[in-house]
Structures are given as C-alpha cells and as structure tokens.
Design an enzyme around this catalytic site. Structure first.
Site, PDB file in Angstrom:
ATOM      1  N   THR A 127      35.977 -38.399  46.432  1.00  0.00           N
ATOM      2  CA  THR A 127      34.948 -37.254  46.972  1.00  0.00           C
ATOM      3  C   THR A 127      36.518 -36.098  46.663  1.00  0.00           C
ATOM      4  O   THR A 127      37.269 -36.565  46.957  1.00  0.00           O
ATOM      5  CB  THR A 127      34.363 -37.317  47.947  1.00  0.00           C
ATOM      6  OG1 THR A 127      34.250 -35.896  48.056  1.00  0.00           O
ATOM      7  CG2 THR A 127      35.115 -38.231  49.465  1.00  0.00           C
ATOM      8  N   GLU A 129      36.700 -34.356  49.172  1.00  0.00           N
ATOM      9  CA  GLU A 129      36.519 -34.568  50.723  1.00  0.00           C
ATOM     10  C   GLU A 129      37.713 -35.445  51.016  1.00  0.00           C
ATOM     11  O   GLU A 129      37.794 -35.439  52.531  1.00  0.00           O
ATOM     12  CB  GLU A 129      35.084 -34.636  50.999  1.00  0.00           C
ATOM     13  CG  GLU A 129      33.529 -34.428  51.362  1.00  0.00           C
ATOM     14  CD  GLU A 129      34.181 -32.510  52.849  1.00  0.00           C
ATOM     15  OE1 GLU A 129      34.764 -33.382  53.606  1.00  0.00           O
ATOM     16  OE2 GLU A 129      34.177 -32.409  52.576  1.00  0.00           O
ATOM     17  N   TYR A 151      33.299 -39.525  56.734  1.00  0.00           N
ATOM     18  CA  TYR A 151      33.369 -39.772  55.673  1.00  0.00           C
ATOM     19  C   TYR A 151      34.409 -39.013  54.821  1.00  0.00           C
ATOM     20  O   TYR A 151      34.636 -40.965  53.911  1.00  0.00           O
ATOM     21  CB  TYR A 151      32.124 -38.836  55.538  1.00  0.00           C
ATOM     22  CG  TYR A 151      31.901 -38.431  53.845  1.00  0.00           C
ATOM     23  CD1 TYR A 151      30.768 -39.430  52.929  1.00  0.00           C
ATOM     24  CD2 TYR A 151      32.628 -37.637  53.024  1.00  0.00           C
ATOM     25  CE1 TYR A 151      30.732 -38.994  51.954  1.00  0.00           C
ATOM     26  CE2 TYR A 151      32.599 -37.488  51.519  1.00  0.00           C
ATOM     27  CZ  TYR A 151      31.430 -38.724  51.126  1.00  0.00           C
ATOM     28  OH  TYR A 151      31.403 -38.190  49.821  1.00  0.00           O
ATOM     29  N   LYS A 155      36.141 -42.470  52.162  1.00  0.00           N
ATOM     30  CA  LYS A 155      36.884 -42.182  51.256  1.00  0.00           C
ATOM     31  C   LYS A 155      37.673 -42.948  50.920  1.00  0.00           C
ATOM     32  O   LYS A 155      38.401 -42.643  49.973  1.00  0.00           O
ATOM     33  CB  LYS A 155      35.342 -41.448  50.718  1.00  0.00           C
ATOM     34  CG  LYS A 155      34.708 -40.796  50.927  1.00  0.00           C
ATOM     35  CD  LYS A 155      33.725 -42.325  49.629  1.00  0.00           C
ATOM     36  CE  LYS A 155      32.103 -41.364  49.552  1.00  0.00           C
ATOM     37  NZ  LYS A 155      31.763 -42.712  48.555  1.00  0.00           N
TER      38      LYS A 155
HETATM   39  P1  NAP Z   1      22.989 -40.141  47.808  1.00  0.00           P
HETATM   40  O1  NAP Z   1      22.307 -38.886  46.957  1.00  0.00           O
HETATM   41  O2  NAP Z   1      23.032 -39.802  49.127  1.00  0.00           O
HETATM   42  O3  NAP Z   1      22.721 -41.759  47.487  1.00  0.00           O
HETATM   43  C1  NAP Z   1      23.686 -42.041  47.813  1.00  0.00           C
HETATM   44  C2  NAP Z   1      22.953 -43.837  47.917  1.00  0.00           C
HETATM   45  O4  NAP Z   1      23.943 -44.900  48.363  1.00  0.00           O
HETATM   46  C3  NAP Z   1      21.285 -44.023  48.050  1.00  0.00           C
HETATM   47  O5  NAP Z   1      21.175 -44.628  46.570  1.00  0.00           O
HETATM   48  C4  NAP Z   1      21.010 -44.428  48.876  1.00  0.00           C
HETATM   49  O6  NAP Z   1      20.628 -45.049  49.354  1.00  0.00           O
HETATM   50  C5  NAP Z   1      22.876 -45.957  48.822  1.00  0.00           C
HETATM   51  N1  NAP Z   1      23.037 -46.226  50.304  1.00  0.00           N
HETATM   52  C6  NAP Z   1      23.457 -45.792  51.077  1.00  0.00           C
HETATM   53  N2  NAP Z   1      23.582 -47.267  51.478  1.00  0.00           N
HETATM   54  C7  NAP Z   1      23.739 -47.594  51.125  1.00  0.00           C
HETATM   55  C8  NAP Z   1      24.016 -49.056  51.987  1.00  0.00           C
HETATM   56  N3  NAP Z   1      24.643 -49.754  53.182  1.00  0.00           N
HETATM   57  N4  NAP Z   1      23.993 -50.306  51.069  1.00  0.00           N
HETATM   58  C9  NAP Z   1      23.408 -50.105  49.712  1.00  0.00           C
HETATM   59  N5  NAP Z   1      23.796 -48.828  49.090  1.00  0.00           N
HETATM   60  C10 NAP Z   1      23.204 -47.886  50.189  1.00  0.00           C
HETATM   61  O7  NAP Z   1      24.504 -39.620  47.043  1.00  0.00           O
HETATM   62  P2  NAP Z   1      24.989 -38.956  45.753  1.00  0.00           P
HETATM   63  O8  NAP Z   1      24.803 -37.163  46.171  1.00  0.00           O
HETATM   64  O9  NAP Z   1      23.205 -39.713  44.991  1.00  0.00           O
HETATM   65  O10 NAP Z   1      26.565 -39.244  45.393  1.00  0.00           O
HETATM   66  C11 NAP Z   1      26.806 -40.426  44.914  1.00  0.00           C
HETATM   67  C12 NAP Z   1      28.284 -40.653  45.394  1.00  0.00           C
HETATM   68  O11 NAP Z   1      29.226 -40.260  44.853  1.00  0.00           O
HETATM   69  C13 NAP Z   1      27.449 -41.438  46.912  1.00  0.00           C
HETATM   70  O12 NAP Z   1      28.686 -42.566  46.828  1.00  0.00           O
HETATM   71  C14 NAP Z   1      28.757 -39.913  47.468  1.00  0.00           C
HETATM   72  O13 NAP Z   1      29.661 -40.080  47.857  1.00  0.00           O
HETATM   73  C15 NAP Z   1      29.379 -39.508  46.070  1.00  0.00           C
HETATM   74  N6  NAP Z   1      29.531 -37.849  45.885  1.00  0.00           N
HETATM   75  C16 NAP Z   1      29.254 -37.523  45.896  1.00  0.00           C
HETATM   76  C17 NAP Z   1      28.917 -35.954  45.863  1.00  0.00           C
HETATM   77  C18 NAP Z   1      27.856 -34.824  45.144  1.00  0.00           C
HETATM   78  O14 NAP Z   1      28.714 -34.161  45.496  1.00  0.00           O
HETATM   79  N7  NAP Z   1      27.106 -35.212  45.156  1.00  0.00           N
HETATM   80  C19 NAP Z   1      30.361 -35.541  45.001  1.00  0.00           C
HETATM   81  C20 NAP Z   1      31.167 -36.423  45.297  1.00  0.00           C
HETATM   82  C21 NAP Z   1      31.266 -37.459  45.796  1.00  0.00           C
HETATM   83  P3  NAP Z   1      18.963 -44.515  49.989  1.00  0.00           P
HETATM   84  O15 NAP Z   1      17.903 -44.218  48.899  1.00  0.00           O
HETATM   85  O16 NAP Z   1      18.221 -46.133  50.538  1.00  0.00           O
HETATM   86  O17 NAP Z   1      19.752 -43.594  51.139  1.00  0.00           O
HETATM   87  O1  F7E Z   2      27.929 -28.506  53.206  1.00  0.00           O
HETATM   88  C1  F7E Z   2      28.372 -25.865  55.286  1.00  0.00           C
HETATM   89  C2  F7E Z   2      29.451 -27.208  55.517  1.00  0.00           C
HETATM   90  O2  F7E Z   2      26.940 -30.574  53.117  1.00  0.00           O
HETATM   91  C3  F7E Z   2      28.932 -27.646  51.994  1.00  0.00           C
HETATM   92  C4  F7E Z   2      28.778 -34.519  50.032  1.00  0.00           C
HETATM   93  O3  F7E Z   2      27.825 -34.234  48.366  1.00  0.00           O
HETATM   94  O4  F7E Z   2      30.447 -32.942  48.873  1.00  0.00           O
HETATM   95  C5  F7E Z   2      28.822 -32.558  50.136  1.00  0.00           C
HETATM   96  O5  F7E Z   2      30.176 -32.420  51.248  1.00  0.00           O
HETATM   97  C6  F7E Z   2      29.338 -26.780  53.089  1.00  0.00           C
HETATM   98  C7  F7E Z   2      29.827 -27.321  54.418  1.00  0.00           C
HETATM   99  O6  F7E Z   2      28.053 -30.569  51.853  1.00  0.00           O
HETATM  100  C8  F7E Z   2      24.966 -26.184  56.528  1.00  0.00           C
HETATM  101  O7  F7E Z   2      29.874 -26.811  56.898  1.00  0.00           O
HETATM  102  C9  F7E Z   2      26.534 -24.694  56.184  1.00  0.00           C
HETATM  103  O8  F7E Z   2      31.504 -26.843  54.507  1.00  0.00           O
HETATM  104  O9  F7E Z   2      26.529 -29.405  50.618  1.00  0.00           O
HETATM  105  P1  F7E Z   2      26.615 -29.999  52.466  1.00  0.00           P
HETATM  106  P2  F7E Z   2      29.790 -30.879  52.113  1.00  0.00           P
HETATM  107  O10 F7E Z   2      29.446 -31.661  53.596  1.00  0.00           O
HETATM  108  O11 F7E Z   2      30.501 -30.467  50.986  1.00  0.00           O
HETATM  109  C10 F7E Z   2      30.578 -33.807  48.833  1.00  0.00           C
HETATM  110  C11 F7E Z   2      31.761 -33.681  47.468  1.00  0.00           C
HETATM  111  C12 F7E Z   2      30.937 -34.989  49.205  1.00  0.00           C
HETATM  112  O12 F7E Z   2      31.520 -35.711  48.814  1.00  0.00           O
HETATM  113  C13 F7E Z   2      29.469 -35.470  49.956  1.00  0.00           C
HETATM  114  O13 F7E Z   2      29.398 -36.896  49.727  1.00  0.00           O
HETATM  115  O14 F7E Z   2      28.255 -26.529  53.740  1.00  0.00           O
HETATM  116  N1  F7E Z   2      26.796 -25.104  55.358  1.00  0.00           N
HETATM  117  N2  F7E Z   2      25.504 -24.475  56.691  1.00  0.00           N
HETATM  118  C14 F7E Z   2      26.069 -26.914  56.165  1.00  0.00           C
HETATM  119  N3  F7E Z   2      25.696 -27.563  55.678  1.00  0.00           N
HETATM  120  C15 F7E Z   2      24.539 -28.549  55.435  1.00  0.00           C
HETATM  121  N4  F7E Z   2      24.393 -29.521  55.346  1.00  0.00           N
HETATM  122  N5  F7E Z   2      23.405 -28.131  56.087  1.00  0.00           N
HETATM  123  C16 F7E Z   2      23.593 -26.519  56.804  1.00  0.00           C
HETATM  124  O15 F7E Z   2      22.363 -25.529  57.560  1.00  0.00           O
END
Ligand code: NAP
Ligand code: F7E
Length: 337
Positions: A127, A129, A151, A155
């Site tokens: 990520t 992050e 987080y 990672k």
């Molecule tokens: P998500 O919708 O939150 O999905 C996370 C998945 O992980 C869900 O299937 C969840 O299961 C499963 N999980 C959580 N804890 C677990 C455990 N202890 N054992 C097995 N499975 C578990 O996330 P996503 O947006 O699809 O992202 C997929 C991956 O990419 C994650 O690793 C995330 O950190 C990474 N990532 C996401 C983004 C983004 O912007 N979306 C960007 C960079 C990296 P449940 O349904 O049971 O909760």
């Molecule tokens: O926040 C601000 C918050 O939670 C984005 C995950 O998929 O992408 C995601 O992480 C921004 C942050 O995503 C609210 O402070 C303001 O600056 O949607 P987010 P994230 O933290 O960028 C990365 C790449 C991953 O890897 C992660 O798994 O938005 N913000 N107000 C808020 N965020 C949330 N959630 N809720 C608010 O009300």
C-alpha cells in the site's frame, strides 16, 4: 491444458470480488478463503457462490494451521494475499490485531509456501500508506517508507519479508504498492464510500448531514477493477518484483466532496474554518460538518503515485477517470432501494 489454481485470501473484500471475477473469466479454479463471522461476509461474492470453479474455504490469517492446511491441500499455482485489517484509522484502535493479520499473517503464508512448494507464486497487497510522511511529491518503487500508522508499519513488514523470502528461498513473491482504489463495493467506512453514500442519501432526503474528519489530506484514487488487473499481471511476469499502481493524479477530500455534490446536482457552499468548517445547501442548511473523532492520531498528508514501471513492464493502464469512478459509485447508491 490444466486450469490454473489460485487461492485468494481476503476474497470477501472489495478487491476479492474484482479479482475473483477476473480469474474466473480467465478460466482459473479459484479457492477463496473467508473467516468465520457472526454476520454474512459473502455479500459481495454471492454471485460466484454457485459457480463450479469457485470454492470457498474457512481460514484466518491469524491461524497459521489453517493457512498451512489450505495451501497443502489445494496445491495452488498462485496465491493472492488480499486479506488485511485494511482500515488505517481502525488500526490505531486495534494495533496488535492489525499487526497479527497484516504482518505475521503474511509471514505465515510465506513460511507455508517455503515448506510446501517454493514454486507457488505469491502476491502481497502492499500500500501507499507505507510511504506515510514523505518529502517526495510523487512516490515510486524507489521512495523510502515512513509509515504513520500501525496499518502502514505492519504493511512495511509484510513488504520486506516478501522481498526476503524472494531473495533467500527463490520464491516468486511480488509486492503491489497500490494507491487508494475504490468502487461501488468499497467498505462503508472509507471516505469515498461514506461521501457518496451520505450525499446521495441527503439528496434523497434520507439523511441530514455528512460528518467528516480531515478535509485537506490528498489521495490518488483509482478504480478497483483496473487495480486487480495490475495484480494479476504482476504474477504473470517472467520475474518477481515490486510495482507501484496509481493514477498519478491527486485531490483533497474536500475536492472529492465537491465533485460528488456536482455529479448528484446538490449545490453546496463552504463556510468557516478548522473544526467549524461546514458546507451548506441552497437553503443554507448544513449538509457537511467536521467532527474531530474522525481525525487520526497521525495523518498522511499527501500521496500521489508514479506508476511508470507498471506501465512499462506490465503494460498496465487505468481505464477510469476519477469522475467515471464517482459517477459509477453514485449510480450504484441511487439504485439502492
Ligand atoms: P477490504 O475490502 O477491507 O477486504 C479485506 C479482506 O481481508 C476481507 O475479505 C476480510 O474479511 C479479510 N480479512 C480481514 N482479516 C482477516 C483475517 N484475520 N484472516 C483472513 N481474512 C481476513 O480491503 P480491500 O480494499 O479489498 O483491499 C485488499 C487488500 O489490499 C488489503 O490487504 C488492503 O490492505 C490492501 N490495499 C487496499 C487498498 C485500497 O485502496 N483498497 C490500497 C492498497 C492496499 P472479512 O470480510 O471477514 O472482513
Ligand atoms: O481515508 C480522511 C482520512 O479511510 C482517506 C485503505 O484502503 O487506502 C485506504 O486508506 C483520507 C484520510 O483511506 C474521514 O483522514 C476524512 O486522510 O478512505 P480512507 P486511507 O486511510 O487512505 C490505503 C492506500 C490503504 O492501503 C488502506 O487499506 O480521508 N478522512 N474524513 C476520512 N477517512 C475516513 N475513513 N472517514 C472519514 O470520515
């Protein structure tokens, strides 16, 4: 030719849905791993449940034996690890759980691959992050990591241990470094989904206000469907490696609110500053306000990715603009009953 076999950890999540769809289209046999929960976690993937090439198993990244047994029994060609406690804000409340899943869980998969069959290809969901607080206006594979949350720190461990296992045991283990990617299936408590969901509800008269935290962080948002295409391509390369996947464009949370409001034809005007900043509608009613409970103990101020390497070697590109993405998310919410 025998069909390829893949295991997806994290199959019930947003990316799990899009990756399963892609791999089934490519005629894979897909084994999805879900954890036991008290509610129904298979909502997103319900359309795949009756397909013969899609098999669901119970497992949990915090249960090493379940990981070993699944890999040993299924004997996959490829493993995609999408499983994580994926919410940055929540990771401050559950740091040990987050580290157990996002860091140690990854090591458990790598250890299983090492001892069962080091020819299994492995993808780790890294990520942006991991860059955290950075002086680099645009981040690439060469940018140093400086995570700002449990987080992000977990990672970084996962990313580096994946590199270690690649070098030490000659495992085809690759890291994606994916910037934010969204879709109609994004989890409800991520900011894009929250904004789109709340503003459409306000438009429908079902909700009064959208309450947010920091409006001024900048993110590089893409579409999850495009990003799983990159994930797949990463494991089809001749050699393992690490790739940034991003659009190269960024905007603030406030700009995302403005774009969404425009798309749903909700006229808003911003007033005030800091915690008192609000947006009002045409009738001067407050529709967006700030609550400090949504601020994080540490914030990542800006992220913008340079995906040149992926464009060059994976021949990867984005097929959606940010406006396309928001329109699709809005349409999905508007069609909900
Ligand atoms: P998500 O919708 O939150 O999905 C996370 C998945 O992980 C869900 O299937 C969840 O299961 C499963 N999980 C959580 N804890 C677990 C455990 N202890 N054992 C097995 N499975 C578990 O996330 P996503 O947006 O699809 O992202 C997929 C991956 O990419 C994650 O690793 C995330 O950190 C990474 N990532 C996401 C983004 C983004 O912007 N979306 C960007 C960079 C990296 P449940 O349904 O049971 O909760
Ligand atoms: O926040 C601000 C918050 O939670 C984005 C995950 O998929 O992408 C995601 O992480 C921004 C942050 O995503 C609210 O402070 C303001 O600056 O949607 P987010 P994230 O933290 O960028 C990365 C790449 C991953 O890897 C992660 O798994 O938005 N913000 N107000 C808020 N965020 C949330 N959630 N809720 C608010 O009300």
């Amino acid at each position: 030719m025998n069909k390829k076999i893949a295991i997806i950890f994290g199959v019930t999540g947003q990316d799990g849905y899009y990756l399963t769809k892609l791999l089934l289209e490519k005629k894979y046999i897909v084994h999805g791993v879900k954890r036991r929960s008290s509610s129904v976690p298979t909502k997103r993937i319900s359309s795949f449940l009756n397909q013969k090439n899609f098999i669901i198993h119970y497992g949990d990244l915090t249960d090493t034996s379940s990981i070993y047994n699944l890999i040993n029994t299924i004997k996959p060609d490829e493993i995609y690890n999408l499983a994580a406690q994926s919410h940055v804000g929540v990771s401050f409340y559950t740091p040990i759980f987050t580290a157990n899943v996002n860091a140690i869980g990854v090591l458990a998969i790598l250890e299983a691959i090492r001892s069962i069959n080091n020819k299994i290809k492995f993808y780790q969901a890294g990520t942006s992050e991991m860059f955290g607080k950075t002086d680099h206006k645009i981040q690439s594979e060469k940018t140093n990591f400086n995570p700002q949350s449990p987080y992000g720190a977990a990672k970084v461990f996962a990313h580096q241990i994946t590199q270690n296992y690649r070098d030490a045991y000659k495992i085809f283990a690759s890291n994606g470094i994916l910037f934010n990617h969204e879709s109609p299936l994004r989890g409800d408590n991520f900011v894009t989904k929250k904004i789109v969901n709340s503003l459409t509800n306000i438009k429908k008269g079902k909700q009064k206000k959208l309450v947010l935290g920091n409006l001024y962080s900048r993110r590089d948002w893409g579409h999850a469907a495009d990003y799983v295409d990159a994930i797949y391509k990463i494991l089809q390369q001749k050699k393992p490696g690490d790739y940034v996947i991003a659009t190269g464009k960024d905007c603030t949370i406030k700009e995302f609110v403005n774009k969404t409001a425009k798309i749903i034809n909700l006229k808003i005007k911003w007033k005030g500053k800091g915690l008192n900043e609000i947006a009002v509608d045409e009738n001067n009613k407050t529709v967006v306000c700030i609550d400090k409970k949504y601020f994080r103990p540490l914030e990542v101020d800006y992220l913008k990715g340079d995906a040149s390497k992926a464009k060059k070697y994976l021949k990867w590109k984005t097929n959606h603009t940010l406006d396309d993405l928001i329109k699709e998310m809005v349409q999905y919410e508007l069609e909900l009953p």
